[in-house]
Design a protein around this motif. Structure first.
Motif, PDB file in Angstrom:
ATOM      1  N   ASN A  40      -5.947  23.783  68.176  1.00 29.06           N
ATOM      2  CA  ASN A  40      -6.563  24.413  67.011  1.00 29.06           C
ATOM      3  C   ASN A  40      -7.611  23.508  66.398  1.00 29.06           C
ATOM      4  OD1 ASN A  40      -5.089  26.943  66.782  1.00 29.06           O
ATOM      5  ND2 ASN A  40      -3.301  25.650  66.436  1.00 29.06           N
ATOM      6  N   VAL A  41      -8.412  24.078  65.497  1.00 29.49           N
ATOM      7  CA  VAL A  41      -9.402  23.301  64.767  1.00 29.49           C
ATOM      8  C   VAL A  41      -8.681  22.173  64.040  1.00 29.49           C
ATOM      9  CG1 VAL A  41     -11.046  23.378  62.838  1.00 29.49           C
ATOM     10  CG2 VAL A  41     -11.030  25.215  64.548  1.00 29.49           C
ATOM     11  N   GLY A  42      -9.229  20.969  64.147  1.00 24.97           N
ATOM     12  CA  GLY A  42      -8.639  19.787  63.541  1.00 24.97           C
ATOM     13  C   GLY A  42      -7.839  18.948  64.521  1.00 24.97           C
ATOM     14  N   ASP A  43      -7.418  19.548  65.647  1.00 23.46           N
ATOM     15  CA  ASP A  43      -6.669  18.815  66.664  1.00 23.46           C
ATOM     16  C   ASP A  43      -7.607  17.952  67.505  1.00 23.46           C
ATOM     17  OD1 ASP A  43      -4.425  20.228  65.850  1.00 23.46           O
ATOM     18  OD2 ASP A  43      -4.437  21.588  67.581  1.00 23.46           O
ATOM     19  N   LYS A  44      -7.049  16.913  68.103  1.00 23.19           N
ATOM     20  CA  LYS A  44      -7.775  16.158  69.118  1.00 23.19           C
ATOM     21  C   LYS A  44      -7.885  17.049  70.345  1.00 23.19           C
ATOM     22  CE  LYS A  44      -8.823  11.912  67.911  1.00 23.19           C
ATOM     23  NZ  LYS A  44     -10.223  11.616  67.695  1.00 23.19           N
ATOM     24  N   ASP A  54     -16.182  17.416  68.191  1.00 21.79           N
ATOM     25  CA  ASP A  54     -17.124  16.522  67.507  1.00 21.79           C
ATOM     26  C   ASP A  54     -17.190  15.153  68.188  1.00 21.79           C
ATOM     27  OD1 ASP A  54     -14.923  15.020  66.570  1.00 21.79           O
ATOM     28  OD2 ASP A  54     -15.135  15.700  64.499  1.00 21.79           O
ATOM     29  N   SER A 106     -12.467  15.509  68.027  1.00 19.78           N
ATOM     30  CA  SER A 106     -11.675  16.535  67.338  1.00 19.78           C
ATOM     31  C   SER A 106     -12.322  17.909  67.484  1.00 19.78           C
ATOM     32  CB  SER A 106     -11.549  16.198  65.852  1.00 19.78           C
ATOM     33  OG  SER A 106     -10.778  15.028  65.697  1.00 19.78           O
ATOM     34  N   THR A 152     -13.697  21.213  66.228  1.00 19.84           N
ATOM     35  CA  THR A 152     -14.258  21.677  64.955  1.00 19.84           C
ATOM     36  C   THR A 152     -14.524  23.177  64.950  1.00 19.84           C
ATOM     37  OG1 THR A 152     -16.512  21.171  65.689  1.00 19.84           O
ATOM     38  CG2 THR A 152     -15.330  19.446  64.462  1.00 19.84           C
TER      39      THR A 152
END
Length: 153
Positions: free
Chosen positions: A3-7, A125, A129, A131
């Motif tokens: 999910n967004v925010g995960d490595k 990014d 991560s 984004t």
């Protein structure tokens, strides 16, 4: 599930020149991971050509596109050469990375055992991560290219 925010899960996949490529080699750049269903299929051709045609815009934002399917390197090479792609096309022929990103589409077109990647986009990014994430349950639906570009800004 990624999910967004995960490595973003690391991978090592073969490119069209039989060279192994890792996500980590692109660290320090934004990366658009475009998981596509099948080399040379109509919607995938449109998607990959759209990324090719918008390369200037994407590159100007400091980003790199990487196309990934579970096709082998020879099918991907024929696909990449025919349409003059200006970014790597990687083969996940064992579907390991596709499973790591939780986007496996089993039994494509109701063909038993013919697994593929769901058409998906992950923007990663510079630090690795996620984004942006978009996953389609239908292999016939294209991503919103402008939304992807906007996520890179």
């Amino acid at each position: 599930m990624v999910n967004v925010g995960d490595k973003a899960p690391e991978f090592e996949l073969v490119d069209t020149d039989l060279k192994m490529r890792k996500l980590s080699e692109f660290k320090g750049k934004k990366v658009v991971l475009s998981f596509f269903v099948a080399a040379s299929s109509p919607v995938c051709t449109t998607e990959m050509c759209t990324f090719r045609d918008r390369w200037g815009e994407i590159s100007a934002l400091g980003a790199q596109v990487i196309g990934i399917s579970n096709d082998g390197p020879f099918a991907n090479k024929a696909f990449a050469e025919k349409f003059h792609f200006n970014y790597p096309i990687l083969g996940d022929y064992k579907s390991k990375t596709i499973r790591d990103y939780d986007i496996l589409m089993p039994d494509l077109l109701h063909v038993k055992g013919y697994d593929a990647a769901k058409r998906s986009i992950f923007v990663v990014d510079e630090s690795g991560s996620v984004t942006y994430k978009w996953v389609s349950e239908s292999p016939l639906v294209e991503p919103n290219y402008q939304e992807i570009i906007d996520s890179l800004k």
